[in-house]
Design an enzyme around this catalytic site. Structure first.
Site, mmCIF file in Angstrom:
data_model
loop_
_atom_site.group_PDB
_atom_site.id
_atom_site.type_symbol
_atom_site.label_atom_id
_atom_site.label_comp_id
_atom_site.label_asym_id
_atom_site.label_seq_id
_atom_site.Cartn_x
_atom_site.Cartn_y
_atom_site.Cartn_z
ATOM 1 N N HIS A 1 -0.081 -11.358 -2.619
ATOM 2 C CA HIS A 1 1.037 -10.400 -2.731
ATOM 3 C C HIS A 1 2.158 -11.009 -3.586
ATOM 4 C CE1 HIS A 1 -0.265 -7.290 0.037
ATOM 5 N NE2 HIS A 1 -0.363 -8.109 1.067
ATOM 6 N N HIS B 1 -3.610 -14.928 1.468
ATOM 7 C CA HIS B 1 -3.396 -13.472 1.407
ATOM 8 C C HIS B 1 -1.979 -13.147 0.936
ATOM 9 C CE1 HIS B 1 -3.901 -9.225 2.835
ATOM 10 N NE2 HIS B 1 -2.590 -9.319 2.985
ATOM 11 N N GLU B 2 -0.985 -13.704 1.616
ATOM 12 C CA GLU B 2 0.409 -13.423 1.236
ATOM 13 C C GLU B 2 0.683 -13.991 -0.156
ATOM 14 O OE1 GLU B 2 1.802 -11.278 3.045
ATOM 15 O OE2 GLU B 2 0.530 -11.494 4.814
ATOM 16 N N GLU C 1 -2.628 -4.466 -1.696
ATOM 17 C CA GLU C 1 -3.688 -5.076 -0.878
ATOM 18 C C GLU C 1 -4.866 -5.510 -1.741
ATOM 19 O OE1 GLU C 1 -3.837 -6.101 2.305
ATOM 20 O OE2 GLU C 1 -1.719 -5.599 2.400
HETATM 21 ZN ZN LIG Z 1 -1.295 -7.657 2.937
#
Ligand SMILES: [Zn+2]
Length: 500
Positions: free
Chosen positions: A269, A265-266, A295
């Protein structure tokens, strides 16, 4: 008379100075969250206050306002990047100027103190301790939006703060469409659920989980020259420039999947920030454009890529290399079932892909109701329990596992939650569009994600804040946003997974 070229040079120098202060401030903050000694907090607070005082003055001082005003009057002579940077800078200054300074300062202090009160309230299951702070935060937000957006309904203004162009009408339509599809799907899944896979419950040594994190970052093609990984209680991404991005994770010995999906997830980003266009270096336009778009990238890698059958096929051999003893009964099919297992639960951050948006919906309805004056903060614990029961069918045992679980409201972030659900849905439409150009899961299965990164890099990452989020999304997908892509994606995935 000053020439336009001279004004542009002055503006470029100002932005470059602001970028330097931003970098220094961000590194200090990240240092405080990761490795700085505990006793350094007060000193760091002082340093950050000095630095933010300087940047506030640089951003909003009379010289800056005059410079920007002059540049705006010569808009026709500016290149697109400078023109956009000028209008974005003026926009934030003009909004800021509408808020009375003493009220702004008092609010900063309020949210700074509310953070630690929230922490204590959460740890001791004591909503009453936090209630007066939360009341003030909601009241102040209501007043501030009255100053900055007097023509907008208050919750529309709040949504717009995190996702420009978003409003309650769009949100209602979006969540309505989601609810209609997800709730029946969730019930069908619950009727067929089986026990968790044994390997997902075993203990995985943390030093080996760190090796897995490095491997995952390599698989995502994250350039480690410009991105490091650290460890914090709550995982996050800190970005200062495409040449300096920090991600963090949290390792649990008895939950190897938790850190794995935090890293992916990170990592999403991070890829967005690392893929920023060089032409935006040292301008206020470098960096992700909105929470919803950010997101969409992180949840794209976490769920659409990371929680796919194809990714299971390439990651299981890595698990077996790193954890040979723990994974004897692990194969790609069992792994895929484990990472997609869906079950209504209490905590948003641990929710699965199917039920996640229902957690967001609870927060959306409550924060909107309070901001609009329909609900009272004092009634939040009761309302929270009612909505969790209504949407997810779970009983909330206490406020720690209920209304106190998230930090967002304590930090004044009201109107932020919908971006999580919106981001998930954006990603599904991007997947569909991407699939018109190449075989997405074929690329994943081959172990080379570069076509995916290239596609997102060209359509999203490189543009920074050049376009408003809605505009950027429509350029990317060549169509307006339609939640049907997301509900179709979930329906197909879970029908297949659970043989519905
Ligand atoms: Zn996030």
């Amino acid at each position: 008379m000053t020439t336009t070229a001279e004004l542009k040079a002055k503006f470029a120098e100002l932005q470059s100075t602001l970028a330097a202060y931003g970098h220094a401030t961000g590194v200090l903050f990240t240092d405080g969250e990761t490795v700085a000694p505990k006793g350094s907090a007060a000193l760091r607070g002082r340093t950050l206050a000095v630095l933010s005082g300087i940047t506030y003055e640089l951003q909003t001082g009379a010289d800056t306002v005059a410079l920007l005003g002059e540049l705006r009057s010569r808009s026709d002579e500016l290149d697109p990047v400078t023109r956009r940077a000028v209008s974005e800078s003026l926009r934030s200054i003009e909004r800021m100027a509408r808020i009375p300074k003493d009220e702004y300062v008092a609010y900063q202090e309020l949210v700074a103190n509310a953070g630690s009160v929230w922490h204590e309230a959460k740890n001791t299951n004591n909503f009453e301790l936090f209630r007066p702070y939360l009341e003030k935060i909601f009241d102040t937000n209501r007043r501030i939006y009255g100053y900055t957006d007097p023509d907008k309904a208050v919750y529309d203004a709040a949504l717009n703060e995190y996702e420009r162009g978003l409003d309650t009408a769009r949100c209602d339509a979006f969540f309505g469409a989601l609810r209609e599809k997800i709730v029946p799907l969730m019930k069908k899944v619950a009727a067929k659920n089986t026990a968790p896979e044994p390997f997902s419950l075993r203990r995985y040594p943390i030093w080996k989980q760190r090796i897995l994190s490095d491997k995952l970052m390599d698989m995502l093609l994250i350039d480690r020259n410009y991105c490091v990984i650290g460890e914090t209680e709550h995982p996050f991404t800190a970005n200062f420039s495409r040449h300096d991005v920090r991600i963090t994770t949290h390792y649990y010995e008895d939950n190897v999947l938790s850190s794995m999906f935090s890293v992916v997830h990170e990592g999403g980003h991070a890829l967005y920030e690392l893929g920023m266009g060089e032409h935006l270096d040292f301008t206020c336009l470098a960096g992700g454009v909105s929470m919803g778009i950010h997101e969409s990238q992180s949840r794209f890698y976490e769920n659409i890529i990371g929680r796919s059958r194809a990714f299971s096929e390439i990651v299981v051999p890595e698990f077996k290399k790193i954890f040979p003893d723990e994974t004897a009964d692990m194969d790609a099919d069992a792994f895929y079932r484990a990472i997609c297992r869906s079950e209504p639960s209490l905590i948003r951050t641990e929710a699965d892909e199917l039920t996640y948006c229902l957690h967001v919906m609870v927060r959306y309805e409550l924060e909107r109701g309070i901001l609009e004056g329909k609900y009272e903060v004092a009634d939040l614990p009761r309302l929270w329990a009612e909505k969790m029961d209504e949407y997810l069918g779970v009983e909330v045992p206490d406020d720690t596992h209920g209304v106190l679980q998230d930090s967002h409201w304590s930090g004044g972030s009201i109107g932020y939650f919908p971006s999580y659900a919106l981001g998930s849905a954006y990603g599904a439409q991007m997947l569909a569009k991407m699939g018109e150009s190449f075989d997405v899961y074929g690329a994943v299965r081959s172990g080379d994600l570069s076509p995916i990164n290239k596609w997102l890099g060209e359509r999203i990452w490189q543009h920074g804040c050049m376009y408003d989020p809605v505009d950027l999304f429509e350029r990317c997908c060549e169509a307006p946003f339609d939640p049907k892509y997301f509900t179709d994606y979930l329906e197909a995935k879970y029908t297949d997974l659970y043989n519905l």
